[in-house]
Design an enzyme around this catalytic site. Structure first.
Site, PDB file in Angstrom:
ATOM      1  N   SER A 113       0.803  -1.224   0.000  1.00  0.00           N
ATOM      2  CA  SER A 113       0.000   0.000   0.000  1.00  0.00           C
ATOM      3  C   SER A 113       0.837   1.275   0.000  1.00  0.00           C
ATOM      4  O   SER A 113       0.339   2.325  -0.395  1.00  0.00           O
ATOM      5  CB  SER A 113      -0.936   0.015   1.213  1.00  0.00           C
ATOM      6  OG  SER A 113      -1.853  -1.048   1.155  1.00  0.00           O
ATOM      7  N   PHE A 293      -9.501   8.524  16.740  1.00  0.00           N
ATOM      8  CA  PHE A 293     -10.560   7.825  17.458  1.00  0.00           C
ATOM      9  C   PHE A 293     -10.163   6.450  17.998  1.00  0.00           C
ATOM     10  O   PHE A 293     -10.950   5.820  18.684  1.00  0.00           O
ATOM     11  CB  PHE A 293     -11.792   7.713  16.557  1.00  0.00           C
ATOM     12  CG  PHE A 293     -12.267   9.054  16.058  1.00  0.00           C
ATOM     13  CD1 PHE A 293     -12.951   9.905  16.900  1.00  0.00           C
ATOM     14  CD2 PHE A 293     -11.977   9.478  14.772  1.00  0.00           C
ATOM     15  CE1 PHE A 293     -13.367  11.153  16.469  1.00  0.00           C
ATOM     16  CE2 PHE A 293     -12.380  10.721  14.325  1.00  0.00           C
ATOM     17  CZ  PHE A 293     -13.079  11.568  15.177  1.00  0.00           C
TER      18      PHE A 293
END
Length: 337
Positions: A113, A293
């Site tokens: 990636s 988060f």
């Protein structure tokens, strides 16, 4: 037989076999004779295209979402509607213009990636495991990085006066988002706590630090990766009793505070870690937004805590509302990772 096959394949995986011309960014995206420009010219000769200039650009990236995965999704959609499936259409199948891009790594047929993100965000093919640099950089070798940095479309948009943002369900320092702002010989150097001594001594910066320092005026950054922003062994705000979620920084810096301090006087910068606080923001009064988060990657949608973690849809909605305040438009990178 297996041993012979491995012997034959080994040279194909060697970084030393990357042709010299492929180490030059201009080979990929340059002017006359450049790969990208010639491909575009050939496409433009085929048909009359809409050549208007877009004001806003949102790049949606599904990690691992190749042709076979898209095909499977199309078939499943149709079968859930009690049809055979192959004849079904995804929304993206209805787009007036569709193209395929090859994002292979210069030293690997099956890419990772980081190298692929460098390809589609920076327009330059790179070696496996490296991010935001040309193929002149060897993975893990800090001393090959200097002078090989390549810039991304996020940087180009920012330089053009647009607002910019990053939204991901992975760490904000993970391979895909980091190609938008960082330059690293190893995609795994999330904080200085993951870097070897020679890289630190060589002056290379970890990716979390680059997020705060390289382009300090990114308007929106939403995703996971809290632990790479805080001093080693600092307790996590959400999981204070879990050691694996503690801070990892050896330099003892609080990068969230550093992110806040880097903003111009008079500008409002907000950091949130809870879904409730994100959705309660008055975005008309916020200039810069950082939301982290989870300590690492965000939780898979099927397992997500609906109370504490926003969905990808909710994060994107907030990001667009933030970015569209800029009359010159925006660029937003969205990754479902």
């Amino acid at each position: 037989m297996k041993a012979l096959l491995l012997i034959l394949l080994a040279p194909l995986c060697s970084a030393s076999l990357v042709p010299e011309r492929e180490k030059d960014p201009e080979y990929w995206r340059g002017g006359a004779g450049g790969q990208a420009q010639e491909t575009l010219r050939a496409a433009l000769r085929l048909q009359r295209l809409n050549q208007n200039v877009a004001k806003n650009l949102i790049l949606f990236l599904g990690d691992g979402m190749g042709v076979s995965t898209v095909t499977a999704a199309r078939i499943l959609k149709g079968q859930l509607q009690n049809r055979k499936g192959e004849e079904s259409l995804l929304e993206m199948d209805k787009f007036p213009y569709v193209a395929l891009a090859k994002t292979y790594n210069t030293n690997a047929q099956v890419p990772d990636s980081a190298g692929t993100a460098t390809a589609y965000l920076c327009g330059v093919k790179a070696n496996e495991g490296t991010v935001g640099v040309s193929a002149g950089v060897t993975r893990d070798r800090c001393n090959t990085t200097k002078g090989q940095e390549v810039t991304s479309i996020l940087r180009w948009a920012k330089d053009g006066g647009k607002a910019v943002g990053i939204v991901t369900t992975t760490r904000v320092t993970h391979a895909t988002p980091s190609a938008a702002y960082a330059h690293s010989a190893n995609r795994d150097w999330y904080s200085d706590g993951e870097m070897p001594p020679d890289a630190l001594e060589g002056g290379c910066k970890d990716i979390a630090r680059q997020l705060v320092e390289n382009i300090p005026d990114i308007e929106v950054i939403l995703g996971g990766g809290r632990k790479y922003m805080f001093p080693k062994n600092a307790s996590d705000v959400e999981y204070p009793h879990e050691d694996k979620h503690r801070g990892t920084r050896l330099d003892r810096r609080d990068l969230v505070q550093a992110w806040h301090d880097a903003k111009p006087p008079g500008k409002v910068a907000k950091y949130v870690w809870h879904r409730r606080d994100l959705l309660a923001l008055n975005l008309s009064r916020v200039d810069f937004l950082l939301g982290l988060f989870e300590p690492g990657d965000m939780v898979y949608e099927l397992d997500r805590n609906n109370e504490t973690d926003p969905s990808l849809t909710e994060m994107v909605a907030v990001a667009i509302r933030m970015l569209q305040k800029n009359p010159r438009g925006f660029f937003l990178l969205v990754e479902g990772g």
